[in-house]
Design a protein around this motif. Structure first.
Motif, short mmCIF file in Angstrom:
data_model
loop_
_atom_site.label_atom_id
_atom_site.label_comp_id
_atom_site.label_asym_id
_atom_site.label_seq_id
_atom_site.Cartn_x
_atom_site.Cartn_y
_atom_site.Cartn_z
N ASP A 49 0.83 -1.45 0.22
CA ASP A 49 -0.13 0.05 -0.07
C ASP A 49 1.17 1.38 0.09
O ASP A 49 1.75 1.41 0.89
N PRO A 50 0.47 2.26 -0.94
CA PRO A 50 1.34 3.29 -0.98
C PRO A 50 1.67 4.18 0.34
O PRO A 50 2.71 4.72 0.63
N GLU A 51 0.50 4.47 1.14
CA GLU A 51 0.26 5.10 2.32
C GLU A 51 1.42 4.46 3.39
O GLU A 51 1.94 5.24 3.85
N PHE A 52 1.30 3.12 3.34
CA PHE A 52 1.86 2.40 4.43
C PHE A 52 3.39 2.47 4.02
O PHE A 52 4.27 2.62 5.01
N TYR A 53 3.73 2.19 2.69
CA TYR A 53 5.21 2.36 2.36
C TYR A 53 5.80 3.84 2.71
O TYR A 53 6.93 3.83 3.01
N ALA A 54 4.94 4.59 2.60
CA ALA A 54 5.57 6.27 2.72
C ALA A 54 5.65 6.44 4.22
O ALA A 54 6.58 7.01 4.57
#
Length: 101
Positions: A49-54
């Motif tokens: 997930d991009p938000e989690f990755y960030a």
């Protein structure tokens, strides 16, 4: 007897091909990391997930990917064992008939 051995090899090859076409998945952190593997335990996809990755740090992300991969591999192992068990039972029945002749 040789025919039965050839049949066993052919069935094993068929199962391997079938397992290549079965996909299973493993998720971690509530689905924020997802891994898809074949039932032959070949990783096909890892998504984060991009938000989690960030927001995640490197060690946290690595640990969660490992969890997801291990879950997917466990699912693949279960499917593989089920398929092989079914083939083994068929073949053992055939060999039993061979010895009863």
């Amino acid at each position: 007897m040789f025919d039965k051995i050839m049949q066993a090899q052919q069935k094993a090859d068929e199962v391997k091909k079938r397992l290549d076409n079965i996909s299973v998945s493993g998720e971690a952190e509530g689905g924020k990391v997802k891994v898809i593997v074949t039932a032959n335990k070949e990783v096909r996809e890892i998504s984060v997930d991009p938000e989690f990755y960030a927001q995640a740090d490197k060690e946290e992300l690595e640990e969660i990917i490992i969890v997801a991969v291990n879950k997917a591999l466990a699912q693949a192992e279960n499917v593989s064992q089920s398929e092989m068990q079914a083939v083994s039972q068929d073949l053992l029945g055939g060999f039993g008939n061979l010895f009863n002749k």
